[in-house]
Design a protein around this motif. Structure first.
Motif, PDB file in Angstrom:
ATOM      1  N   PRO A  57       0.835  -1.210   0.000  1.00 52.25           N
ATOM      2  CA  PRO A  57       0.000   0.000   0.000  1.00 52.25           C
ATOM      3  C   PRO A  57       0.868   1.258   0.000  1.00 52.25           C
ATOM      4  O   PRO A  57       1.818   1.366   0.775  1.00 52.25           O
ATOM      5  N   VAL A  58       0.530   2.196  -0.887  1.00 47.28           N
ATOM      6  CA  VAL A  58       1.274   3.450  -1.023  1.00 47.28           C
ATOM      7  C   VAL A  58       0.278   4.606  -0.954  1.00 47.28           C
ATOM      8  O   VAL A  58      -0.747   4.590  -1.628  1.00 47.28           O
ATOM      9  N   ASN A  75     -17.217   5.701  -4.099  1.00 48.32           N
ATOM     10  CA  ASN A  75     -16.686   4.362  -4.425  1.00 48.32           C
ATOM     11  C   ASN A  75     -16.287   3.538  -3.202  1.00 48.32           C
ATOM     12  O   ASN A  75     -15.426   2.674  -3.286  1.00 48.32           O
ATOM     13  N   ASN A  76     -16.926   3.804  -2.050  1.00 45.65           N
ATOM     14  CA  ASN A  76     -16.701   3.009  -0.837  1.00 45.65           C
ATOM     15  C   ASN A  76     -15.221   2.811  -0.539  1.00 45.65           C
ATOM     16  O   ASN A  76     -14.775   1.704  -0.232  1.00 45.65           O
ATOM     17  N   SER A  77     -14.456   3.855  -0.624  1.00 48.28           N
ATOM     18  CA  SER A  77     -13.012   3.746  -0.411  1.00 48.28           C
ATOM     19  C   SER A  77     -12.696   3.322   1.015  1.00 48.28           C
ATOM     20  O   SER A  77     -13.193   3.921   1.973  1.00 48.28           O
ATOM     21  N   PRO A  78     -11.834   2.309   1.180  1.00 47.00           N
ATOM     22  CA  PRO A  78     -11.436   1.903   2.528  1.00 47.00           C
ATOM     23  C   PRO A  78     -10.625   2.971   3.263  1.00 47.00           C
ATOM     24  O   PRO A  78     -10.499   2.912   4.485  1.00 47.00           O
ATOM     25  N   LEU A  79     -10.107   3.947   2.544  1.00 48.75           N
ATOM     26  CA  LEU A  79      -9.416   5.058   3.205  1.00 48.75           C
ATOM     27  C   LEU A  79     -10.327   5.765   4.198  1.00 48.75           C
ATOM     28  O   LEU A  79      -9.873   6.299   5.206  1.00 48.75           O
ATOM     29  N   PHE A  80     -11.640   5.769   3.894  1.00 51.01           N
ATOM     30  CA  PHE A  80     -12.586   6.566   4.672  1.00 51.01           C
ATOM     31  C   PHE A  80     -13.450   5.722   5.612  1.00 51.01           C
ATOM     32  O   PHE A  80     -14.490   6.183   6.071  1.00 51.01           O
ATOM     33  N   THR A  81     -13.003   4.527   5.926  1.00 51.09           N
ATOM     34  CA  THR A  81     -13.710   3.691   6.900  1.00 51.09           C
ATOM     35  C   THR A  81     -13.852   4.447   8.227  1.00 51.09           C
ATOM     36  O   THR A  81     -12.882   5.049   8.720  1.00 51.09           O
ATOM     37  N   TYR A  88      -2.851   4.977  -3.410  1.00 51.02           N
ATOM     38  CA  TYR A  88      -3.860   5.902  -2.897  1.00 51.02           C
ATOM     39  C   TYR A  88      -3.256   7.301  -2.850  1.00 51.02           C
ATOM     40  O   TYR A  88      -2.043   7.464  -2.695  1.00 51.02           O
ATOM     41  N   GLY A  89      -4.103   8.312  -2.963  1.00 45.22           N
ATOM     42  CA  GLY A  89      -3.636   9.679  -2.826  1.00 45.22           C
ATOM     43  C   GLY A  89      -4.690  10.546  -2.186  1.00 45.22           C
ATOM     44  O   GLY A  89      -5.892  10.314  -2.373  1.00 45.22           O
ATOM     45  N   VAL A  90      -4.250  11.541  -1.418  1.00 49.96           N
ATOM     46  CA  VAL A  90      -5.162  12.524  -0.833  1.00 49.96           C
ATOM     47  C   VAL A  90      -4.585  13.910  -1.071  1.00 49.96           C
ATOM     48  O   VAL A  90      -3.400  14.153  -0.848  1.00 49.96           O
ATOM     49  N   GLN A  91      -5.428  14.835  -1.542  1.00 53.15           N
ATOM     50  CA  GLN A  91      -4.976  16.202  -1.805  1.00 53.15           C
ATOM     51  C   GLN A  91      -4.843  17.005  -0.517  1.00 53.15           C
ATOM     52  O   GLN A  91      -4.006  17.890  -0.406  1.00 53.15           O
ATOM     53  N   PHE A  92      -5.652  16.695   0.466  1.00 54.10           N
ATOM     54  CA  PHE A  92      -5.604  17.389   1.753  1.00 54.10           C
ATOM     55  C   PHE A  92      -4.459  16.833   2.607  1.00 54.10           C
ATOM     56  O   PHE A  92      -3.775  15.875   2.226  1.00 54.10           O
ATOM     57  N   HIS A  93      -4.270  17.449   3.753  1.00 53.74           N
ATOM     58  CA  HIS A  93      -3.227  17.023   4.685  1.00 53.74           C
ATOM     59  C   HIS A  93      -3.873  16.290   5.859  1.00 53.74           C
ATOM     60  O   HIS A  93      -4.340  16.941   6.801  1.00 53.74           O
ATOM     61  N   PRO A  94      -3.905  14.965   5.844  1.00 52.17           N
ATOM     62  CA  PRO A  94      -4.517  14.249   6.976  1.00 52.17           C
ATOM     63  C   PRO A  94      -3.795  14.518   8.288  1.00 52.17           C
ATOM     64  O   PRO A  94      -4.417  14.531   9.353  1.00 52.17           O
ATOM     65  N   GLU A  95      -2.494  14.765   8.212  1.00 49.82           N
ATOM     66  CA  GLU A  95      -1.714  15.006   9.431  1.00 49.82           C
ATOM     67  C   GLU A  95      -2.074  16.326  10.099  1.00 49.82           C
ATOM     68  O   GLU A  95      -1.703  16.564  11.252  1.00 49.82           O
ATOM     69  N   LEU A 112      -5.284   8.045   8.384  1.00 46.28           N
ATOM     70  CA  LEU A 112      -3.938   7.477   8.480  1.00 46.28           C
ATOM     71  C   LEU A 112      -3.975   6.111   9.162  1.00 46.28           C
ATOM     72  O   LEU A 112      -3.263   5.186   8.755  1.00 46.28           O
ATOM     73  N   LEU A 113      -4.811   5.976  10.177  1.00 47.18           N
ATOM     74  CA  LEU A 113      -4.962   4.696  10.860  1.00 47.18           C
ATOM     75  C   LEU A 113      -5.544   3.651   9.904  1.00 47.18           C
ATOM     76  O   LEU A 113      -5.076   2.508   9.853  1.00 47.18           O
ATOM     77  N   ASN A 114      -6.560   4.041   9.137  1.00 43.50           N
ATOM     78  CA  ASN A 114      -7.152   3.126   8.141  1.00 43.50           C
ATOM     79  C   ASN A 114      -6.076   2.648   7.172  1.00 43.50           C
ATOM     80  O   ASN A 114      -5.974   1.446   6.881  1.00 43.50           O
ATOM     81  N   PHE A 115      -5.278   3.579   6.669  1.00 41.24           N
ATOM     82  CA  PHE A 115      -4.234   3.204   5.710  1.00 41.24           C
ATOM     83  C   PHE A 115      -3.239   2.224   6.330  1.00 41.24           C
ATOM     84  O   PHE A 115      -2.829   1.253   5.689  1.00 41.24           O
ATOM     85  N   SER A 116      -2.895   2.452   7.575  1.00 44.17           N
ATOM     86  CA  SER A 116      -1.914   1.584   8.236  1.00 44.17           C
ATOM     87  C   SER A 116      -2.426   0.163   8.410  1.00 44.17           C
ATOM     88  O   SER A 116      -1.622  -0.760   8.630  1.00 44.17           O
ATOM     89  N   ARG A 117      -3.744  -0.028   8.274  1.00 45.73           N
ATOM     90  CA  ARG A 117      -4.348  -1.353   8.500  1.00 45.73           C
ATOM     91  C   ARG A 117      -4.626  -2.103   7.195  1.00 45.73           C
ATOM     92  O   ARG A 117      -5.144  -3.214   7.217  1.00 45.73           O
ATOM     93  N   PHE A 118      -4.311  -1.504   6.050  1.00 43.71           N
ATOM     94  CA  PHE A 118      -4.547  -2.182   4.756  1.00 43.71           C
ATOM     95  C   PHE A 118      -3.687  -3.432   4.678  1.00 43.71           C
ATOM     96  O   PHE A 118      -2.562  -3.469   5.134  1.00 43.71           O
TER      97      PHE A 118
END
Length: 196
Positions: A71-72, A124-130, A173-180, A190-196
């Protein structure tokens, strides 16, 4: 564990602080060999896309990134690097996504850059946004936006024009905003991404 690509174009302190807050282990990727140490990869980015792409090429890591099956996640300019082309520097990017990165100027009436909090529509039910409610607010700072492309869009945002706030394709995956910098919603992403 998340590896952060350290190519001299990232807002790394804010990102590592956010990962520390959510207790996700992380480290820096400086060489091709470093990729093997991590299960997940983040490409951060702040500043000029053309310059950032040149810096990324200078590191010799481009071919490694293109061949990754882990995952990137690209953040802000890191997301723009994944597109096919950017008007910022009029440069070819990594080409992982067919979309182009375009300048807001002359396309909108509002002030440029787009800076501050804005709501994001999940698609599109993205897992990024779980576990993140639709229309949650995230923090943006950008003068260039990515074209919305139906097959890969994961979320959209509006700033006079609709643009891709997030996209996904296979393991990229990419996000234009700054999740941090986006409070609880950003930390959840970020937590969702770490669990992929």
């Amino acid at each position: 564990m998340i590896g952060i690509v350290n190519y001299g174009a990232g807002n790394i302190f804010s990102l590592t602080a956010a990962l520390d807050r959510i207790q996700v282990a992380h480290g820096m990727i400086n060489t091709q060999e470093d990729f093997e140490r991590y299960s997940h990869i983040i490409i951060p980015g702040v500043g000029h896309a053309g310059t950032a792409m040149a810096k990324l090429r200078d590191t010799g890591l481009v071919n490694t990134i293109l061949g990754l099956e882990k995952p990137v996640l690209g953040i802000c300019v890191g997301m723009q690097l994944m597109t096919s082309f950017s008007e910022e520097g009029h440069a070819a990017m990594l080409g992982l996504f067919p979309s182009k990165t375009l300048h807001f100027d002359k396309r909108i009436a509002s002030k440029v850059p787009h800076m501050g909090w804005n709501s994001v529509r999940i698609e599109n039910n993205s897992p990024l946004f779980t576990d993140i409610p639709d229309n949650s607010y995230f923090y943006f700072v950008h003068s260039y936006f990515i074209e919305r492309e139906e097959a890969t869009v994961a979320a959209t945002c509006s700033y006079d024009v609709d643009f891709a706030a997030a996209f996904q394709k296979a393991n990229f995956y990419g996000v234009q905003f700054h999740p941090e910098k986006s409070g609880r919603a950003g930390e959840q992403l970020l937590l969702n991404f770490s669990r992929f």
